[in-house]
Design a protein around this motif. Structure first.
Motif, mmCIF file in Angstrom:
data_model
loop_
_atom_site.group_PDB
_atom_site.id
_atom_site.type_symbol
_atom_site.label_atom_id
_atom_site.label_comp_id
_atom_site.label_asym_id
_atom_site.label_seq_id
_atom_site.Cartn_x
_atom_site.Cartn_y
_atom_site.Cartn_z
ATOM 1 N N LYS A 76 -2.638 -10.581 4.998
ATOM 2 C CA LYS A 76 -4.007 -10.284 4.596
ATOM 3 C C LYS A 76 -4.918 -10.332 5.806
ATOM 4 O O LYS A 76 -4.824 -11.223 6.646
ATOM 5 C CB LYS A 76 -4.482 -11.276 3.543
ATOM 6 N N ARG A 77 -5.796 -9.338 5.887
ATOM 7 C CA ARG A 77 -6.808 -9.301 6.944
ATOM 8 C C ARG A 77 -7.974 -10.175 6.522
ATOM 9 O O ARG A 77 -8.551 -9.980 5.457
ATOM 10 C CB ARG A 77 -7.319 -7.880 7.148
ATOM 11 N N LEU A 78 -8.295 -11.134 7.343
ATOM 12 C CA LEU A 78 -9.434 -12.004 7.053
ATOM 13 C C LEU A 78 -10.710 -11.399 7.621
ATOM 14 O O LEU A 78 -10.676 -10.484 8.435
ATOM 15 C CB LEU A 78 -9.186 -13.391 7.645
ATOM 16 N N LEU A 79 -11.829 -11.883 7.171
ATOM 17 C CA LEU A 79 -13.146 -11.465 7.648
ATOM 18 C C LEU A 79 -13.387 -9.970 7.437
ATOM 19 O O LEU A 79 -13.823 -9.252 8.325
ATOM 20 C CB LEU A 79 -13.323 -11.829 9.124
ATOM 21 N N SER A 80 -13.073 -9.503 6.249
ATOM 22 C CA SER A 80 -13.296 -8.113 5.896
ATOM 23 C C SER A 80 -14.076 -8.067 4.591
ATOM 24 O O SER A 80 -13.875 -8.891 3.709
ATOM 25 C CB SER A 80 -11.957 -7.393 5.735
ATOM 26 N N PHE A 81 -14.995 -7.100 4.468
ATOM 27 C CA PHE A 81 -15.763 -6.969 3.240
ATOM 28 C C PHE A 81 -14.903 -6.454 2.088
ATOM 29 O O PHE A 81 -15.186 -6.695 0.941
ATOM 30 C CB PHE A 81 -16.965 -6.044 3.452
ATOM 31 N N ARG A 82 -13.872 -5.707 2.413
ATOM 32 C CA ARG A 82 -12.959 -5.183 1.400
ATOM 33 C C ARG A 82 -11.612 -5.876 1.558
ATOM 34 O O ARG A 82 -11.287 -6.375 2.629
ATOM 35 C CB ARG A 82 -12.793 -3.671 1.583
ATOM 36 N N THR A 83 -10.826 -5.886 0.490
ATOM 37 C CA THR A 83 -9.501 -6.483 0.574
ATOM 38 C C THR A 83 -8.608 -5.574 1.416
ATOM 39 O O THR A 83 -8.413 -4.416 1.097
ATOM 40 C CB THR A 83 -8.904 -6.669 -0.828
ATOM 41 N N ARG A 84 -8.093 -6.125 2.503
ATOM 42 C CA ARG A 84 -7.252 -5.361 3.413
ATOM 43 C C ARG A 84 -5.983 -6.152 3.727
ATOM 44 O O ARG A 84 -6.035 -7.356 3.930
ATOM 45 C CB ARG A 84 -7.973 -5.080 4.728
ATOM 46 N N PHE A 85 -4.874 -5.437 3.753
ATOM 47 C CA PHE A 85 -3.606 -6.012 4.168
ATOM 48 C C PHE A 85 -3.050 -5.164 5.301
ATOM 49 O O PHE A 85 -3.144 -3.938 5.282
ATOM 50 C CB PHE A 85 -2.596 -6.038 3.016
ATOM 51 N N HIS A 86 -2.474 -5.818 6.295
ATOM 52 C CA HIS A 86 -1.814 -5.149 7.412
ATOM 53 C C HIS A 86 -0.315 -5.178 7.138
ATOM 54 O O HIS A 86 0.235 -6.220 6.778
ATOM 55 C CB HIS A 86 -2.135 -5.866 8.723
ATOM 56 N N ILE A 87 0.359 -4.042 7.287
ATOM 57 C CA ILE A 87 1.804 -3.942 7.063
ATOM 58 C C ILE A 87 2.461 -3.636 8.403
ATOM 59 O O ILE A 87 2.321 -2.543 8.939
ATOM 60 C CB ILE A 87 2.143 -2.858 6.024
ATOM 61 N N ASP A 88 3.131 -4.625 8.953
ATOM 62 C CA ASP A 88 3.804 -4.498 10.242
ATOM 63 C C ASP A 88 5.246 -4.087 9.979
ATOM 64 O O ASP A 88 6.040 -4.863 9.457
ATOM 65 C CB ASP A 88 3.748 -5.829 10.981
ATOM 66 N N VAL A 89 5.569 -2.834 10.318
ATOM 67 C CA VAL A 89 6.894 -2.271 10.057
ATOM 68 C C VAL A 89 7.704 -2.298 11.347
ATOM 69 O O VAL A 89 7.232 -1.852 12.389
ATOM 70 C CB VAL A 89 6.785 -0.822 9.523
ATOM 71 N N GLU B 195 -1.920 0.056 6.801
ATOM 72 C CA GLU B 195 -2.973 -0.832 6.323
ATOM 73 C C GLU B 195 -3.314 -0.428 4.896
ATOM 74 O O GLU B 195 -3.370 0.763 4.580
ATOM 75 C CB GLU B 195 -4.218 -0.724 7.206
ATOM 76 N N THR B 196 -3.493 -1.422 4.040
ATOM 77 C CA THR B 196 -3.929 -1.131 2.673
ATOM 78 C C THR B 196 -5.390 -1.507 2.540
ATOM 79 O O THR B 196 -5.854 -2.475 3.143
ATOM 80 C CB THR B 196 -3.129 -1.916 1.611
ATOM 81 N N VAL B 197 -6.109 -0.729 1.744
ATOM 82 C CA VAL B 197 -7.521 -1.002 1.470
ATOM 83 C C VAL B 197 -7.708 -0.871 -0.031
ATOM 84 O O VAL B 197 -7.311 0.114 -0.628
ATOM 85 C CB VAL B 197 -8.448 -0.004 2.210
ATOM 86 N N GLY B 198 -8.318 -1.871 -0.633
ATOM 87 C CA GLY B 198 -8.562 -1.869 -2.075
ATOM 88 C C GLY B 198 -8.167 -3.197 -2.669
ATOM 89 O O GLY B 198 -8.168 -4.219 -1.991
ATOM 90 N N LEU C 197 -5.085 -5.701 -8.613
ATOM 91 C CA LEU C 197 -5.454 -4.867 -9.759
ATOM 92 C C LEU C 197 -4.781 -3.499 -9.674
ATOM 93 O O LEU C 197 -5.101 -2.598 -10.429
ATOM 94 C CB LEU C 197 -6.982 -4.699 -9.834
ATOM 95 N N TYR C 198 -3.847 -3.354 -8.732
ATOM 96 C CA TYR C 198 -3.101 -2.110 -8.540
ATOM 97 C C TYR C 198 -4.041 -0.927 -8.335
ATOM 98 O O TYR C 198 -3.899 0.103 -8.964
ATOM 99 C CB TYR C 198 -2.146 -1.851 -9.704
ATOM 100 N N ASP C 199 -5.002 -1.072 -7.449
ATOM 101 C CA ASP C 199 -5.937 0.007 -7.136
ATOM 102 C C ASP C 199 -6.215 -0.044 -5.634
ATOM 103 O O ASP C 199 -7.135 -0.728 -5.188
ATOM 104 C CB ASP C 199 -7.225 -0.156 -7.944
ATOM 105 N N TYR C 200 -5.407 0.667 -4.857
ATOM 106 C CA TYR C 200 -5.565 0.636 -3.406
ATOM 107 C C TYR C 200 -4.954 1.877 -2.778
ATOM 108 O O TYR C 200 -4.221 2.626 -3.411
ATOM 109 C CB TYR C 200 -4.947 -0.630 -2.807
ATOM 110 N N LYS C 201 -5.275 2.071 -1.506
ATOM 111 C CA LYS C 201 -4.734 3.177 -0.722
ATOM 112 C C LYS C 201 -4.005 2.600 0.482
ATOM 113 O O LYS C 201 -4.378 1.546 0.996
ATOM 114 C CB LYS C 201 -5.847 4.119 -0.261
ATOM 115 N N ILE C 202 -2.992 3.325 0.945
ATOM 116 C CA ILE C 202 -2.229 2.913 2.115
ATOM 117 C C ILE C 202 -2.473 3.935 3.215
ATOM 118 O O ILE C 202 -2.329 5.131 2.998
ATOM 119 C CB ILE C 202 -0.729 2.806 1.785
ATOM 120 N N TYR C 203 -2.874 3.428 4.389
ATOM 121 C CA TYR C 203 -3.217 4.287 5.522
ATOM 122 C C TYR C 203 -2.248 4.061 6.671
ATOM 123 O O TYR C 203 -1.771 2.953 6.884
ATOM 124 C CB TYR C 203 -4.629 3.975 6.019
ATOM 125 N N GLN C 204 -1.980 5.142 7.392
ATOM 126 C CA GLN C 204 -1.250 5.075 8.648
ATOM 127 C C GLN C 204 -2.029 5.907 9.647
ATOM 128 O O GLN C 204 -2.287 7.090 9.406
ATOM 129 C CB GLN C 204 0.166 5.620 8.469
#
Length: 124
Positions: A78-91, A98-101, A105-112
């Protein structure tokens, strides 16, 4: 391709079926009940484990390890100090995601590389 995740109504742990867009079962997610932290085993239809997601316990921020065929494939934190819920995915060996949302609640987008590559939303 679209996947559907369906939670089982009555189960001891977090149990889900993963289906394709036609509704055919592809995988079963077996959530271990009565454990410290999340421990999910993803199994094929013959009940062979193909992946595992384990929550790292006793960490400062939520963190999960993903294993594919018993080999560490990714770490989600989980990314701390963010206004939105963000997770970093290290592959391992690939560009990271990175996920945002709201993952819970199963409502998010995954970005690369700032490009949306997947979207997850709960369908009622």
């Amino acid at each position: 391709m679209k996947y559907q995740v369906r939670q089982r109504l009555v189960s001891v742990g977090d149990d889900f079926d993963i289906r394709d867009e036609r509704g055919d079962k592809l995988y079963f997610v077996d959530g271990k009940g009565f454990t410290f932290g999340k421990d999910l085993a993803i199994k094929d239809m013959r009940r062979n484990r193909v992946a595992r997601i384990r929550q790292k316990f006793m960490t400062f921020s939520p963190s999960y390890k993903i294993y594919i065929h018993d080999r560490l494939a990714a770490v989600i934190s989980k990314r701390l100090l963010s206004f939105r819920t963000r997770f970093h995915i290290d592959v391992d060996g690939a560009d990271n995601f990175e996920t945002v949302g709201n993952m819970f609640l199963y409502d998010y987008k995954i970005y690369q590389d700032k490009r949306c590559v997947a979207q997850v939303s709960k369908k009622l």
